[in-house]
Design an enzyme around this catalytic site. Sequence first.
Site, PDB file in Angstrom:
ATOM      1  CB  CYS A 370      -0.621   0.073   1.290  1.00 11.33           C
ATOM      2  SG  CYS A 370      -1.939  -1.082   1.042  1.00 11.33           S
ATOM      3  CD  GLU A 404      -0.183  -6.578  -2.296  1.00 13.51           C
ATOM      4  OE1 GLU A 404      -1.491  -5.950  -2.399  1.00 13.51           O
ATOM      5  OE2 GLU A 404       0.337  -6.944  -1.427  1.00 13.51           O
TER       6      GLU A 404
END
Length: 516
Positions: A370, A404
């Site tokens: 993140c 990601e």
Amino acid sequence: MSADVIEGCRLPVLRKNQEDEDEWSLAEILSVKESSGNKLFYVHYIDFNKRLDEWVPPNRLDMTTLQSPKKEAKSSPTNGLLGSGTVSPEQDVRRGMQSNIKSVTYPFKEHNFITPKKKSGSMCLASQASPTASKLSFPRATEVEEVSMKRTPKAAIDPKSNGHDDNHLSLTSNGGIHPIIPSKRGRKRKTACVVPEEDSQDSSDGTPPVPRTTGSMAPDCRNDDIVTRMKNVNCIELGRHRLKPWYFSPYPQELAALPILYLCEFCLKYLKSITCLQRHLTKCTLRNPPGNEIYRKGTLSFFEIDGRKNITYAQNLCLLAKCFLDHKTLYYDTDPFLFYVMTEYDPKGFHTVGYFSKEKESAEDYNVACILTLPPYQRRGYGKLLIEFSYELSKLESKAGTPEKPLSDLGLLSYRSYWSQTILEILLNLLNSLNYGERPHITIQEVSEMTSIKKEDIISTLQYLNLISYYKGQYVLTLSEDIVLGHERAIQKRHLRIDPCCLHFAPKDWGKRGRW
């Protein structure tokens, strides 16, 4: 008439657009509440990001075109159709996306680039499609012109034409080139609206990304979906800034209902009042994030925080980040993650600007789980600085990394901009270092080794910039004068850069957990 408006209804709602002009946008009613004797409606604007959701009074609703909620069709427990009561939400997402998205898979092996002999504002780089080392040719300007004229959007390339047995290519409907990657198993990803054939956001096995079941994207089943779709915190005071949250965050309900939630800007502890905050500040000894300072240049610093050693701080950081990251669901299991917090120093201490997290051990070579720049510091170059720092760490780890996927809308913009600037910078430096008429030699693998950007991301960036095409058994990359000038302007505006000499970082072998 407002009594007819219930949850699930759709109708036009008056809102301000980017030009601060009034416009009617179709919205869905997610919740209804009474406040001081007046009704308020929580609306989600269709085809807009959830961060724009808000409470509105009845006078902003257009009741004349009210659409009642649609009733779900009953289905047998074994039919497995979308919306069936026996199908899990994860299966619903997978099947729904598979029915709407045509997936494409791809990637290349090696590409050798060359430049044209003609002095102009454009250059062409090509790769021979042969199983052995590519023999570089020097295309004429006329050949480059013929490439753009002869691109056939719906043509199919014969896999045998490039001489490779294991790397095939196909042209997509928009003329982009997609090499086909052998499918491999990977973790499930976050749900998001994915635009196919645009970036390397597509999953490697050709199936649309879906929520992960572990790590930073582990689903949180304790809250009802309708509850988590609604913002629950009105305002956050963090140091000298007051932040308006964009999304739901699982702060304690009694604190989230307060007009203002107060956070200590150093340890990120949440408190219910300014009095409690002032009392806490007399006891809090932190003036910087807990962890090792691994980078400092000027007033900017980066701290590495182990999610296992600093559990409380990591959890508080995740709760704050969730206010601005829609798909983040990691709040409590922080042990497998490292957090890199960027701060700005002044005489009062180190103030948090943004952060990114990464898994200690990632089988998929993810170097970011993140990433967030806090709203007061956005649009100032800090986001790109965080991305650059993550790749500097990957360079020291001697491996290529990738974030990601799928990325959020703002994350995709930042990464796309960073990848474009970094790749173009290498190609232009290569051209400038050569004498006139000299043929440059470089491959996708070499670009990946120089930048630590994965080859799939490099290829997807070239496709997004619409630079790559296929011509006479070669992959031709043409840089127009507009691309070069646009890149030079962007580089001039990019004042914040990571200085590798100021980075003090030693990679750890997290496979031997007992040592740490």
